[in-house]
Design a protein around this motif. Sequence first.
Motif, PDB file in Angstrom:
ATOM      1  N   ARG A 333     -25.523  11.642  37.771  1.00 39.80           N
ATOM      2  CA  ARG A 333     -24.850  12.775  38.386  1.00 39.80           C
ATOM      3  C   ARG A 333     -23.418  13.258  37.616  1.00 39.80           C
ATOM      4  O   ARG A 333     -23.303  14.423  37.428  1.00 39.80           O
ATOM      5  CB  ARG A 333     -24.637  12.527  39.883  1.00 39.80           C
ATOM      6  N   PHE A 334     -22.715  12.253  37.426  1.00 41.78           N
ATOM      7  CA  PHE A 334     -21.476  12.418  36.805  1.00 41.78           C
ATOM      8  C   PHE A 334     -21.425  13.135  35.262  1.00 41.78           C
ATOM      9  O   PHE A 334     -20.883  14.161  35.370  1.00 41.78           O
ATOM     10  CB  PHE A 334     -20.646  10.826  36.643  1.00 41.78           C
ATOM     11  N   PHE A 335     -22.440  12.610  34.667  1.00 42.96           N
ATOM     12  CA  PHE A 335     -22.426  13.113  33.159  1.00 42.96           C
ATOM     13  C   PHE A 335     -23.169  14.531  33.250  1.00 42.96           C
ATOM     14  O   PHE A 335     -22.793  15.469  32.474  1.00 42.96           O
ATOM     15  CB  PHE A 335     -23.039  12.244  32.147  1.00 42.96           C
ATOM     16  N   LEU A 336     -24.065  14.803  34.103  1.00 38.87           N
ATOM     17  CA  LEU A 336     -24.423  16.113  34.316  1.00 38.87           C
ATOM     18  C   LEU A 336     -23.387  17.174  34.669  1.00 38.87           C
ATOM     19  O   LEU A 336     -23.609  18.244  34.413  1.00 38.87           O
ATOM     20  CB  LEU A 336     -25.771  16.104  35.304  1.00 38.87           C
ATOM     21  N   MET A 337     -22.776  16.575  35.752  1.00 38.61           N
ATOM     22  CA  MET A 337     -21.633  17.274  36.031  1.00 38.61           C
ATOM     23  C   MET A 337     -20.558  17.963  34.823  1.00 38.61           C
ATOM     24  O   MET A 337     -20.128  18.797  34.615  1.00 38.61           O
ATOM     25  CB  MET A 337     -20.784  16.527  37.164  1.00 38.61           C
ATOM     26  N   ARG A 338     -20.525  16.718  34.165  1.00 36.00           N
ATOM     27  CA  ARG A 338     -19.284  16.832  32.934  1.00 36.00           C
ATOM     28  C   ARG A 338     -19.993  17.573  31.849  1.00 36.00           C
ATOM     29  O   ARG A 338     -19.098  18.422  31.296  1.00 36.00           O
ATOM     30  CB  ARG A 338     -18.879  15.284  32.560  1.00 36.00           C
ATOM     31  N   ARG A 339     -21.256  17.307  31.493  1.00 34.82           N
ATOM     32  CA  ARG A 339     -21.716  17.812  30.221  1.00 34.82           C
ATOM     33  C   ARG A 339     -22.499  18.788  30.148  1.00 34.82           C
ATOM     34  O   ARG A 339     -23.126  19.436  29.175  1.00 34.82           O
ATOM     35  CB  ARG A 339     -22.090  16.721  29.236  1.00 34.82           C
ATOM     36  N   GLY A 340     -23.382  18.824  31.392  1.00 33.80           N
ATOM     37  CA  GLY A 340     -24.485  19.653  31.730  1.00 33.80           C
ATOM     38  C   GLY A 340     -25.878  19.222  31.390  1.00 33.80           C
ATOM     39  O   GLY A 340     -26.127  18.382  30.509  1.00 33.80           O
ATOM     40  N   PHE A 341     -26.889  20.018  31.749  1.00 36.11           N
ATOM     41  CA  PHE A 341     -28.272  19.401  31.390  1.00 36.11           C
ATOM     42  C   PHE A 341     -28.374  19.161  30.042  1.00 36.11           C
ATOM     43  O   PHE A 341     -28.916  18.334  29.237  1.00 36.11           O
ATOM     44  CB  PHE A 341     -29.390  19.976  32.039  1.00 36.11           C
ATOM     45  N   VAL A 342     -28.171  20.386  29.166  1.00 41.19           N
ATOM     46  CA  VAL A 342     -28.443  20.623  27.855  1.00 41.19           C
ATOM     47  C   VAL A 342     -27.913  19.401  26.840  1.00 41.19           C
ATOM     48  O   VAL A 342     -28.699  18.813  26.107  1.00 41.19           O
ATOM     49  CB  VAL A 342     -28.203  22.017  27.313  1.00 41.19           C
ATOM     50  N   ARG A 343     -26.546  19.190  27.341  1.00 37.99           N
ATOM     51  CA  ARG A 343     -25.900  18.052  26.231  1.00 37.99           C
ATOM     52  C   ARG A 343     -26.333  16.593  26.632  1.00 37.99           C
ATOM     53  O   ARG A 343     -26.590  16.093  25.836  1.00 37.99           O
ATOM     54  CB  ARG A 343     -24.602  18.262  26.549  1.00 37.99           C
ATOM     55  N   CYS A 344     -26.681  16.323  27.952  1.00 39.49           N
ATOM     56  CA  CYS A 344     -27.309  15.255  28.473  1.00 39.49           C
ATOM     57  C   CYS A 344     -28.548  14.936  27.686  1.00 39.49           C
ATOM     58  O   CYS A 344     -28.789  14.019  27.386  1.00 39.49           O
ATOM     59  CB  CYS A 344     -27.346  15.097  29.889  1.00 39.49           C
ATOM     60  N   ALA A 345     -29.265  16.152  27.790  1.00 36.90           N
ATOM     61  CA  ALA A 345     -30.900  16.004  27.356  1.00 36.90           C
ATOM     62  C   ALA A 345     -30.820  15.792  25.863  1.00 36.90           C
ATOM     63  O   ALA A 345     -31.539  14.898  25.285  1.00 36.90           O
ATOM     64  CB  ALA A 345     -31.558  17.132  27.634  1.00 36.90           C
ATOM     65  N   GLU A 346     -30.026  16.352  25.098  1.00 33.69           N
ATOM     66  CA  GLU A 346     -29.826  16.202  23.517  1.00 33.69           C
ATOM     67  C   GLU A 346     -29.376  14.723  23.364  1.00 33.69           C
ATOM     68  O   GLU A 346     -29.667  14.176  22.500  1.00 33.69           O
ATOM     69  CB  GLU A 346     -28.704  17.116  23.344  1.00 33.69           C
ATOM     70  N   ARG A 347     -28.378  14.176  24.057  1.00 30.05           N
ATOM     71  CA  ARG A 347     -28.130  12.824  23.962  1.00 30.05           C
ATOM     72  C   ARG A 347     -29.104  11.884  24.060  1.00 30.05           C
ATOM     73  O   ARG A 347     -29.254  10.974  23.282  1.00 30.05           O
ATOM     74  CB  ARG A 347     -26.900  12.544  24.878  1.00 30.05           C
ATOM     75  N   VAL A 348     -30.008  11.944  24.870  1.00 28.34           N
ATOM     76  CA  VAL A 348     -31.265  11.227  25.279  1.00 28.34           C
ATOM     77  C   VAL A 348     -31.783  11.358  24.185  1.00 28.34           C
ATOM     78  O   VAL A 348     -32.679  10.160  23.416  1.00 28.34           O
ATOM     79  CB  VAL A 348     -31.906  11.532  26.477  1.00 28.34           C
ATOM     80  N   LEU A 349     -32.228  12.526  23.498  1.00 29.61           N
ATOM     81  CA  LEU A 349     -33.384  12.422  22.540  1.00 29.61           C
ATOM     82  C   LEU A 349     -32.884  12.129  21.203  1.00 29.61           C
ATOM     83  O   LEU A 349     -33.493  11.601  20.498  1.00 29.61           O
ATOM     84  CB  LEU A 349     -33.550  14.265  22.284  1.00 29.61           C
ATOM     85  N   MET A 350     -31.354  12.116  20.794  1.00 26.74           N
ATOM     86  CA  MET A 350     -30.664  11.718  19.824  1.00 26.74           C
ATOM     87  C   MET A 350     -30.851  10.237  20.006  1.00 26.74           C
ATOM     88  O   MET A 350     -31.178   9.459  19.030  1.00 26.74           O
ATOM     89  CB  MET A 350     -29.271  11.929  19.934  1.00 26.74           C
TER      90      MET A 350
END
Length: 356
Positions: A333-350
């Motif tokens: 929840r914290f990182f979704l709030m901070r970085r948004g869904f797209v950036r969080c998904a990008e990090r997982v895919l990386m």
Amino acid sequence: MKISIVVPVYKAERHLAETLDSLLRQTHEDLEIVCVDDGSPDGCWTILERYANKDPRVVPIRQENRGVSAARNTGMTHATGDILMFVDADDTLLPHACERVNRVFEAESVEVFTFGLLCDPPEAAPASLRRELSPSDAVYDGFQPNLLFKEYARPYACRTAISHDFAKRENVRFEEGLGLAEDQVFYFAVYPFSKRTVLSSEKLYVYRMNDESATHSAFDTESALHKKLDAHMTAIEAICRIWNERGLHDFCAAELLEWCLDFTMLDIGRLPTPEQRDAYRRLMPCLDVHFGSPSEKFARRSPTKACLDDIRRALAQSDGADDPVISKWHKARFFLMRRGFVRCAERVLMKLGIVK
């Protein structure tokens, strides 16, 4: 206006000549290139002497090895220009970079100018890094929190030029003893005190991506992860100290609190649970001293409060507890709030190796 370019030099003989050539080819010729050999054990000093003999704008200085921040500070002390710029000894400037910087300072009456970077080679830089190196086009009269916490205007001090008068007035220095994250401290000591800051998406600096770059070396080993975390903790401690010295005890409190968690939480989560507790035992007292205990009273958003509550609860437990300090749900929840869904998904895919 005269521009002083400060170049810290250490184990850079492979690329140093190319760097100096790019500086001497600048279309703005009123320059001095202050090169600080920080006790480099290779042939850097010989290269610097050769260039200084050919062009008096190259000013070589030699000191015992004290680190990149100390070398930059030495260069700033010796600089005589109206504008200060910083170039690493394996990077280059585009030929019109200094001309563009000079034009902005003359036309805009600015104290701080931050521009964009190009990576060389481009394919070596992940998308997340390329995004961080491209600030928006904006002018800030005085300080607004977006400068530190929203804009892509930090780190990498090499893409920021500052007025020499501003540097003297605010006693701008780099935090010595830090080999990582020193640029983060620099920006927290610069942006809040600049009367006028200009950001530009124009890319003027070429940042060489190589295995020797401290910023991009792998942190997969246990020792490297501990080194990174220690540097990040030290950077937070330095920022809190600088702001306290300037009377900024509750300045941007909610934003700074969230940034400190963002800056450390993922790496702390990679440690074994007992070591996670040790890391938070270092972080939380620093925040409590800066903000006044308890620091979570400044948490405005519920995901931040939830993470801080988890930390307090874990630190109150016995060292034998094996549960993660912060629950995965609260962290997500914290990182979704901070970085948004797209950036969080990008990090997982990386992390999965699907995208770079």
